[in-house]
Design a protein around this motif. Sequence first.
Motif, PDB file in Angstrom:
ATOM      1  N   ILE B  50       0.812  -1.209   0.000  1.00 31.44           N
ATOM      2  CA  ILE B  50       0.000   0.000   0.000  1.00 31.44           C
ATOM      3  C   ILE B  50       0.855   1.273   0.000  1.00 31.44           C
ATOM      4  N   ALA B  51       1.998   1.228   0.672  1.00 32.83           N
ATOM      5  CA  ALA B  51       2.848   2.423   0.706  1.00 32.83           C
ATOM      6  C   ALA B  51       3.390   2.742  -0.689  1.00 32.83           C
ATOM      7  N   GLU B  52       3.777   1.688  -1.388  1.00 34.27           N
ATOM      8  CA  GLU B  52       4.272   1.896  -2.768  1.00 34.27           C
ATOM      9  C   GLU B  52       3.150   2.408  -3.671  1.00 34.27           C
ATOM     10  N   LEU B  53       1.950   1.860  -3.465  1.00 34.66           N
ATOM     11  CA  LEU B  53       0.823   2.316  -4.282  1.00 34.66           C
ATOM     12  C   LEU B  53       0.476   3.771  -3.987  1.00 34.66           C
ATOM     13  N   GLU B  54       0.633   4.144  -2.718  1.00 31.72           N
ATOM     14  CA  GLU B  54       0.401   5.558  -2.375  1.00 31.72           C
ATOM     15  C   GLU B  54       1.359   6.444  -3.157  1.00 31.72           C
ATOM     16  N   ALA B  55       2.623   6.036  -3.143  1.00 30.47           N
ATOM     17  CA  ALA B  55       3.637   6.843  -3.839  1.00 30.47           C
ATOM     18  C   ALA B  55       3.384   6.859  -5.339  1.00 30.47           C
ATOM     19  N   SER B  56       2.985   5.719  -5.850  1.00 31.15           N
ATOM     20  CA  SER B  56       2.818   5.599  -7.300  1.00 31.15           C
ATOM     21  C   SER B  56       1.552   6.302  -7.795  1.00 31.15           C
ATOM     22  N   SER B  57       0.473   6.218  -6.999  1.00 28.91           N
ATOM     23  CA  SER B  57      -0.809   6.769  -7.471  1.00 28.91           C
ATOM     24  C   SER B  57      -1.053   8.198  -7.018  1.00 28.91           C
ATOM     25  N   GLY B  58      -0.395   8.607  -5.942  1.00 30.28           N
ATOM     26  CA  GLY B  58      -0.660   9.944  -5.398  1.00 30.28           C
ATOM     27  C   GLY B  58      -1.915  10.003  -4.551  1.00 30.28           C
ATOM     28  N   LEU B  59      -2.566   8.862  -4.323  1.00 30.40           N
ATOM     29  CA  LEU B  59      -3.765   8.846  -3.475  1.00 30.40           C
ATOM     30  C   LEU B  59      -3.382   8.516  -2.036  1.00 30.40           C
ATOM     31  N   LYS B  60      -4.221   8.945  -1.103  1.00 31.07           N
ATOM     32  CA  LYS B  60      -4.001   8.589   0.307  1.00 31.07           C
ATOM     33  C   LYS B  60      -4.497   7.164   0.559  1.00 31.07           C
ATOM     34  N   LYS B  61      -3.966   6.563   1.626  1.00 27.78           N
ATOM     35  CA  LYS B  61      -4.220   5.149   1.902  1.00 27.78           C
ATOM     36  C   LYS B  61      -5.717   4.819   1.959  1.00 27.78           C
ATOM     37  N   ALA B  62      -6.494   5.616   2.679  1.00 33.69           N
ATOM     38  CA  ALA B  62      -7.917   5.283   2.845  1.00 33.69           C
ATOM     39  C   ALA B  62      -8.634   5.282   1.494  1.00 33.69           C
ATOM     40  N   ASN B  63      -8.263   6.198   0.645  1.00 34.50           N
ATOM     41  CA  ASN B  63      -8.885   6.278  -0.667  1.00 34.50           C
ATOM     42  C   ASN B  63      -8.424   5.124  -1.563  1.00 34.50           C
ATOM     43  N   LEU B  64      -7.151   4.757  -1.412  1.00 33.41           N
ATOM     44  CA  LEU B  64      -6.608   3.618  -2.163  1.00 33.41           C
ATOM     45  C   LEU B  64      -7.336   2.334  -1.807  1.00 33.41           C
ATOM     46  N   LEU B  65      -7.492   2.102  -0.510  1.00 29.21           N
ATOM     47  CA  LEU B  65      -8.110   0.855  -0.067  1.00 29.21           C
ATOM     48  C   LEU B  65      -9.551   0.770  -0.541  1.00 29.21           C
ATOM     49  N   ARG B  66     -10.237   1.917  -0.493  1.00 29.40           N
ATOM     50  CA  ARG B  66     -11.620   1.925  -0.951  1.00 29.40           C
ATOM     51  C   ARG B  66     -11.681   1.677  -2.470  1.00 29.40           C
ATOM     52  N   GLY B  67     -10.789   2.312  -3.197  1.00 33.10           N
ATOM     53  CA  GLY B  67     -10.766   2.127  -4.644  1.00 33.10           C
ATOM     54  C   GLY B  67     -10.475   0.684  -5.018  1.00 33.10           C
ATOM     55  N   LEU B  68      -9.566   0.075  -4.252  1.00 31.73           N
ATOM     56  CA  LEU B  68      -9.202  -1.315  -4.522  1.00 31.73           C
ATOM     57  C   LEU B  68     -10.391  -2.236  -4.272  1.00 31.73           C
ATOM     58  N   SER B  69     -11.050  -2.082  -3.121  1.00 29.15           N
ATOM     59  CA  SER B  69     -12.162  -2.987  -2.833  1.00 29.15           C
ATOM     60  C   SER B  69     -13.324  -2.756  -3.788  1.00 29.15           C
ATOM     61  N   ASP B  70     -13.567  -1.512  -4.181  1.00 28.10           N
ATOM     62  CA  ASP B  70     -14.625  -1.241  -5.173  1.00 28.10           C
ATOM     63  C   ASP B  70     -14.317  -1.922  -6.502  1.00 28.10           C
ATOM     64  N   ALA B  71     -13.055  -1.827  -6.915  1.00 28.07           N
ATOM     65  CA  ALA B  71     -12.688  -2.386  -8.222  1.00 28.07           C
ATOM     66  C   ALA B  71     -12.773  -3.901  -8.223  1.00 28.07           C
ATOM     67  N   LEU B  72     -12.429  -4.532  -7.092  1.00 29.99           N
ATOM     68  CA  LEU B  72     -12.384  -5.994  -7.064  1.00 29.99           C
ATOM     69  C   LEU B  72     -13.746  -6.629  -6.774  1.00 29.99           C
ATOM     70  N   GLU B  73     -14.687  -5.796  -6.383  1.00 30.10           N
ATOM     71  CA  GLU B  73     -15.999  -6.289  -5.974  1.00 30.10           C
ATOM     72  C   GLU B  73     -16.640  -7.193  -7.044  1.00 30.10           C
ATOM     73  N   SER B  74     -16.476  -6.802  -8.293  1.00 34.18           N
ATOM     74  CA  SER B  74     -17.158  -7.557  -9.348  1.00 34.18           C
ATOM     75  C   SER B  74     -16.242  -8.575 -10.026  1.00 34.18           C
ATOM     76  N   MET B  75     -15.029  -8.731  -9.536  1.00 33.93           N
ATOM     77  CA  MET B  75     -14.080  -9.610 -10.237  1.00 33.93           C
ATOM     78  C   MET B  75     -14.140 -11.023  -9.663  1.00 33.93           C
ATOM     79  N   SER B  76     -15.207 -11.721 -10.044  1.00 34.16           N
ATOM     80  CA  SER B  76     -15.419 -13.073  -9.519  1.00 34.16           C
ATOM     81  C   SER B  76     -15.552 -14.047 -10.682  1.00 34.16           C
ATOM     82  N   LEU B  77     -15.409 -15.327 -10.355  1.00 34.10           N
ATOM     83  CA  LEU B  77     -15.545 -16.365 -11.381  1.00 34.10           C
ATOM     84  C   LEU B  77     -16.910 -16.271 -12.052  1.00 34.10           C
ATOM     85  N   GLU B  78     -17.950 -16.054 -11.258  1.00 37.81           N
ATOM     86  CA  GLU B  78     -19.311 -16.001 -11.823  1.00 37.81           C
ATOM     87  C   GLU B  78     -19.424 -14.884 -12.861  1.00 37.81           C
TER      88      GLU B  78
END
Lengths: 373, 403
Positions: B50-78
């Motif tokens: 997460i620290a590297e992603l913060e540096a790379s994306s310019g987003l703060k940790k809380a926003n990164l984590l939310r963005g990550l979980s939102d993006a992965l929400e629909s990424m399922s086998l079904e």
Amino acid sequence: MTGSNEAEREALHAEILAFVHAHRDGLRDDDALGALLEKVADFQERAIPSYARLARRRRERGDARLPAAVPTDVFRYTRLAVHPPEDDRRIFRTSGTTHGERGKHHLRDLSLYDRGALIQGERFLFPDFADGKKLRGVILAPSPDEVPDSSLSYMLGLFAEHFLSEPEFLLRDGNLDHERLRTLLHERDNGPVALLGTSFAFVFAEEALGSARFQLPKGSRIMQTGGFKGRSRSYDPPTMRRMLSSRYGIDEHAIIAEYGMTELSSQFYEGELRALLLGAAFEDVPSAEARVLIPPPWVRAFPVHPETLERVPDGELGILRIDDLTNLDTIACIQTSDLAQATTEGIVLRGRAEGAVPRGCSIAIEEILGDVE
Amino acid sequence: MSLRLVDSVADRLARALACERPLDRLGGARRAELLAAAIPRFESRARESIAELEASSGLKKANLLRGLSDALESMSLERFIEILERAERSAPPGTRPSPLGLHLSILPSNVFTAPLRALILPLLFGNPVIAKASSRGDRLAHLFADALTETFAEAEPALRDALFVLTFSSQERDLLERLLVQAKSVAAYGTDQTVRAIRELLPAQTRYQAHGSGLGLALMDGPADEATLARFAEDIIAFDQRGCLSPHALFTLGDARQAAEALERALSAASFRRPRGALPLELASAQLQWRAVGEARGELIEGHDFAITIEPAGPPRISPGYRNIAIIPLESKTEFLRIAASFGQRLKALGIESEECASLIDELPLLVSPRISRFGEMQRPAIDEPWEGLAPHEGFVLYRAAW
């Protein structure tokens, strides 16, 4: 304007004109300039409601050491003038967009503009042509008659009148008369030439002239101005200078850039031509490739941090703030979007701040608004 | 150009091309399984980095984590299987979808999770992928590539070279051209100028998806209640308003000032939970210019890391993003349609708050096809949703006769 405002304006006008005249030799007195800028900004704040609102908010945020600087975008959406519209003598407009507004500079009186432009022109472009002597002029820009709302064409018109003999404006209806350009540049026997124009017109000329090369007579000079915003091609300044030097056969030191803006009444110049002609030394160059733009003594220019609006230390990158004393009837303190570094002599431009958009499908404002400058 | 980089690209191209047939033969269901299996591995790596992603994306940790979980929400086998089945259902009679072959993806860097969709979909349809990432935001793409390569290496070793992410400068034109001539399909994310330039370099037969500049708008026809604007605040703060689905202006048929005040409260709360990342110099300058117009008009509301302006009726003054939003009063929905249509294909998202607003989409010109979503959902597109009017399989398959 009320009678008392009018009297105050006239007094300030006289004071500014005297200041410009007293500093026509280029020597600076920044304390006196600062004091006079305070008076002018105070006058403008009392006369322009939108400037008053902006200045009040800046003070509320604790930013009160200098008069508030107005970002250039505000000129696109709000009238910024101490006088009513019926007193506008000339309106200079920024380049257009299809979707957005054009910035407007409402001038009631061109006397300060003219005085400053001629002093700066003589100092940096024609220091060897004083006392009424004139230089052959070839201008790669539209004439002021064709585009009366272009501040650049207006300035070139002033130069044509005061410094140039038989000046010709070769950009007409958006087309460059390259045949005429060839003819004029081949007339070596008529003496040196001042070739003045916009950077993009020089690029047009590069394409139109094909393999033609010229050897302009000794004493010739080139002044280019403006960037490449919204254009399909662009060149960094050293490349541009090399290209022009090779095409027209003149020393790179005789090729200088002018920097001005529609919202300003004053111009900055590179000092290399003056140094070349008068044998002066210019050592304040941060790198071999970068050149310093020198503001006139009636202008204070320095980069600031875009969030704190604090002046950044010399050498650090910030966005350029310009306080122009000769902008009496509009706004003296202007915040640009140009990235710049300060040096002891002036500033070094480092491009425009709008340029960097993160790659992706995200918004690119200039593209979305269909900039057609 | 570095010779090592050239050698590496040539080698990678050869290895990726060698994966074309085995990846096709593997079948869609198995590819979906492997991709779905790589997701938890990737998520775990991303959270560790997460620290590297913060540096790379310019987003703060809380926003990164939310963005990550939102993006992965629909990424399922079904969902992956559903995407494959929809492609089958779309096949003309007597044909079936087949992979095109090597896919080149010029990845986006404005939204840090956006590369996931750009990498997963071509692979799901059996196309090996070489992706060009920008050094300004390549960390997540590399993390996903590592997770997938490991998953393939364990389960299907012949496919370990099916995905490779390269980071190099756009100035390395020769390198890009080498990749472009080998790819059977290309997708590029960038400014209009960038995607046009890439089109000019492509061989005529290459399939090309150009994702140029775009933005989102929002329309509110009801009252400015706190809950509605709290949901809308989520759309603004996600990815710091840097994506093409990010809203830049809220049009309201109600009281614009009331809406601005309610939005200020919502943004203050949301920004406290998920603060904005650092503002690059260029964007700070654009923000200064944009806010100053509001200041001079006396219609600017500033928070700690956001600002709202109330604009006169008419076409929007586009904000620079990074949590700057314009509120614009409307006389009628017809006026909104006119303004929305003026953005053409660049209007990529439309946030709405009522069914009545949703029906407006039918009245937009044919080529204007923004993603329509409720407030709070503008920046949460599911992987199986259409994108810019295209179904997920479009651009990645060829319908061949089914023998």
